[in-house]
Enzyme design. Structure first.
Site, PDB file in Angstrom:
ATOM      1  N   TYR A 160      -1.817  -1.660  10.292  1.00 43.50           N
ATOM      2  CA  TYR A 160      -2.059  -1.618   8.750  1.00 43.50           C
ATOM      3  C   TYR A 160      -0.559  -1.449   8.349  1.00 43.50           C
ATOM      4  CZ  TYR A 160      -4.026  -1.467   4.264  1.00 43.50           C
ATOM      5  OH  TYR A 160      -4.303  -1.479   2.895  1.00 43.50           O
TER       6      TYR A 160
ATOM      7  N   SER B  44       0.659  -1.149   0.005  1.00 39.92           N
ATOM      8  CA  SER B  44       0.136  -0.032   0.065  1.00 39.92           C
ATOM      9  C   SER B  44       0.883   1.226   0.054  1.00 39.92           C
ATOM     10  CB  SER B  44      -0.859   0.251   1.218  1.00 39.92           C
ATOM     11  OG  SER B  44      -1.509   1.314   1.341  1.00 39.92           O
TER      12      SER B  44
HETATM   13  N1  LIG Z   1      -8.831   0.020  -1.603  1.00 32.22           N
HETATM   14  C1  LIG Z   1      -7.624   0.737  -1.207  1.00 32.22           C
HETATM   15  O1  LIG Z   1      -7.819   2.131  -0.958  1.00 32.22           O
HETATM   16  C2  LIG Z   1      -6.200  -0.170  -0.962  1.00 32.22           C
HETATM   17  C3  LIG Z   1      -5.233   0.816  -0.970  1.00 32.22           C
HETATM   18  C4  LIG Z   1      -3.925   0.250  -0.709  1.00 32.22           C
HETATM   19  C5  LIG Z   1      -4.176  -1.110  -0.536  1.00 32.22           C
HETATM   20  N2  LIG Z   1      -4.946  -1.813  -0.696  1.00 32.22           N
HETATM   21  C6  LIG Z   1      -4.881  -3.227  -0.578  1.00 32.22           C
HETATM   22  O2  LIG Z   1      -5.556  -4.023  -1.616  1.00 32.22           O
HETATM   23  C7  LIG Z   1      -5.901  -5.469  -1.409  1.00 32.22           C
HETATM   24  C8  LIG Z   1      -7.287  -5.514  -1.892  1.00 32.22           C
HETATM   25  O3  LIG Z   1      -8.144  -4.531  -1.512  1.00 32.22           O
HETATM   26  P1  LIG Z   1      -9.213  -3.944  -2.021  1.00 32.22           P
HETATM   27  O4  LIG Z   1      -9.371  -2.480  -2.257  1.00 32.22           O
HETATM   28  O5  LIG Z   1      -9.639  -4.657  -3.171  1.00 32.22           O
HETATM   29  O6  LIG Z   1     -10.568  -4.292  -1.003  1.00 32.22           O
HETATM   30  P2  LIG Z   1     -11.929  -5.047  -1.151  1.00 32.22           P
HETATM   31  O7  LIG Z   1     -12.678  -4.490  -2.071  1.00 32.22           O
HETATM   32  O8  LIG Z   1     -12.405  -5.024   0.779  1.00 32.22           O
HETATM   33  O9  LIG Z   1     -11.670  -6.658  -1.089  1.00 32.22           O
HETATM   34  C9  LIG Z   1     -10.711  -7.134  -0.303  1.00 32.22           C
HETATM   35  C10 LIG Z   1     -10.674  -8.761  -0.746  1.00 32.22           C
HETATM   36  O10 LIG Z   1      -9.935  -9.447   0.405  1.00 32.22           O
HETATM   37  C11 LIG Z   1     -10.957 -10.425   0.689  1.00 32.22           C
HETATM   38  N3  LIG Z   1     -10.772 -10.972   2.112  1.00 32.22           N
HETATM   39  C12 LIG Z   1     -10.798 -10.280   3.084  1.00 32.22           C
HETATM   40  N4  LIG Z   1     -10.744 -10.771   4.308  1.00 32.22           N
HETATM   41  C13 LIG Z   1     -10.561 -12.018   3.948  1.00 32.22           C
HETATM   42  C14 LIG Z   1     -10.344 -13.325   4.594  1.00 32.22           C
HETATM   43  N5  LIG Z   1     -10.046 -13.269   6.037  1.00 32.22           N
HETATM   44  N6  LIG Z   1     -10.005 -14.401   3.932  1.00 32.22           N
HETATM   45  C15 LIG Z   1     -10.103 -14.471   2.541  1.00 32.22           C
HETATM   46  N7  LIG Z   1     -10.429 -13.330   2.058  1.00 32.22           N
HETATM   47  C16 LIG Z   1     -10.639 -12.119   2.673  1.00 32.22           C
HETATM   48  C17 LIG Z   1     -12.306 -10.255   0.441  1.00 32.22           C
HETATM   49  O11 LIG Z   1     -13.166 -11.369   0.138  1.00 32.22           O
HETATM   50  P3  LIG Z   1     -14.407 -11.842   1.336  1.00 32.22           P
HETATM   51  O12 LIG Z   1     -14.900 -10.825   2.073  1.00 32.22           O
HETATM   52  O13 LIG Z   1     -15.315 -12.621   0.297  1.00 32.22           O
HETATM   53  O14 LIG Z   1     -13.685 -12.929   1.995  1.00 32.22           O
HETATM   54  C18 LIG Z   1     -12.313  -9.370  -0.802  1.00 32.22           C
HETATM   55  O15 LIG Z   1     -12.220 -10.327  -2.029  1.00 32.22           O
HETATM   56  C19 LIG Z   1      -5.936  -5.400   0.220  1.00 32.22           C
HETATM   57  O16 LIG Z   1      -4.753  -6.148   0.600  1.00 32.22           O
HETATM   58  C20 LIG Z   1      -5.631  -4.031   0.648  1.00 32.22           C
HETATM   59  O17 LIG Z   1      -5.033  -3.794   1.874  1.00 32.22           O
HETATM   60  C21 LIG Z   1      -6.435  -1.246  -1.091  1.00 32.22           C
END
Ligand SMILES: NC(=O)c1ccc[n+]([C@@H]2O[C@H](COP(=O)([O-])OP(=O)(O)OC[C@H]3O[C@@H](n4cnc5c(N)ncnc54)[C@H](OP(=O)(O)O)[C@@H]3O)[C@@H](O)[C@H]2O)c1
Length: 266
Positions: A158, A145
């Site tokens: 985080y 991130s």
């Molecule tokens: N969005 C942002 O602003 C942002 C910025 C920087 C980095 N990131 C990183 O990008 C990655 C993806 O995030 P996103 O933004 O796409 O968020 P998101 O839309 O909330 O998606 C998160 C994904 O992780 C899965 N997940 C969460 N907890 C889990 C668990 N205990 N076991 C298995 N799967 C799990 C969720 O699926 P289920 O709920 O179906 O399990 C979902 O598919 C993360 O690592 C996040 O830290 C995001």
């Protein structure tokens, strides 16, 4: 497709039921990779598998698992082995951010956060490397991130977790490049997804200026290009690149004060 690959190559995408993970699944299926999709919400994975199988004619398997369960990485790999899937691409994407401070969180919640975003990421990586080494080809993208470059948020794990992912990805890339395996830490800034709904910070996130936001597809395009070019770190988007560089010269003392006083989600 990239690097003359064959359609039998398979990408394991964690957190494929939403956001950046679902976008990675779409992108890789369009390039002809078979997929193994992992997350907790099975119905979402199955719907995506049906969509991508029909659209691109690639084999798509789903495995519903909670990656905060210490048994999950071994279970995922056992499923892959049972179905004769060789994992050539690993997208370690599943993640969340807790909004509860360290001292108010329960230990099971904190342990689950570490298991999901530190241990499972590291264990899945360790488990796929022998096969990639044997085939002398592999691509691993670990979702870090922009937070890894910024001051730590008061009471939150985080930033520490994402700093670990950034650091370990570089170390592994150094070790594994000679074996044909590229490892990239993908470091997005604010990205439209379900992340802030899960974190309970949707209203505060929606108040942030639109210039700070990217769509998941843009993050994935840049991240996938970076890993194929052999770049160990990818900060997608011009604004995020400027921000990640801006924090670098700030002394630790000033970063501490910044982290303690500025929290857009407090
Ligand atoms: N969005 C942002 O602003 C942002 C910025 C920087 C980095 N990131 C990183 O990008 C990655 C993806 O995030 P996103 O933004 O796409 O968020 P998101 O839309 O909330 O998606 C998160 C994904 O992780 C899965 N997940 C969460 N907890 C889990 C668990 N205990 N076991 C298995 N799967 C799990 C969720 O699926 P289920 O709920 O179906 O399990 C979902 O598919 C993360 O690592 C996040 O830290 C995001």
């Amino acid at each position: 497709m990239t690097d003359d690959i064959t359609p039998t190559r398979t990408a394991l995408v964690t957190g494929a039921s939403a956001g950046i993970g679902a976008s990675f699944a779409r992108h890789l299926a369009a390039e002809g990779f078979g997929l193994l999709l992992v997350a907790r919400r099975a119905e979402r994975l199955t719907a995506l598998a049906d969509e991508l199988g029909q659209a691109h004619g690639v084999p798509v398997h789903v495995y519903a698992a909670d990656l905060s369960d210490p048994a999950a990485p071994a279970d995922v790999m056992a499923f892959a082995e049972t179905h004769d899937l060789t994992i050539d691409v690993l997208i370690n994407n599943a993640g969340m951010a807790a909004s509860t401070s360290f001292s108010d969180a329960t230990w099971p919640a904190l342990a689950g956060e570490l298991q999901l975003m530190v241990i499972a990421v590291t264990e899945l990586t360790h488990r796929v490397i022998p096969g990639m080494k044997a085939r002398r080809w592999g691509r691993i993208v670990n979702l870090s991130s922009l937070a890894a470059f910024s001051p730590p948020g008061s009471g939150l794990l985080y930033t520490g977790i994402k700093s670990y992912v950034l650091n370990m990805s570089q170390a592994l890339d150094m070790e594994l490049k000679p074996d044909g395996i590229h490892v990239t830490a993908l470091c997005p800034g604010f990205t439209h997804s379900e992340f802030h709904d899960a974190m309970g910070t949707r209203d505060a996130a929606d108040r942030l200026p639109s210039i700070l936001w990217q769509q998941p597809d843009a993050v994935v395009r840049e991240g996938w290009a970076a890993v194929n070019k052999g770049k160990p770190i990818c900060v997608p988007g011009r604004v995020n690149k400027i921000l990640s560089n801006a924090f670098r010269p700030v002394p630790y003392g000033a970063q501490y004060v910044l982290g303690r006083t500025f929290n857009p989600f407090a």
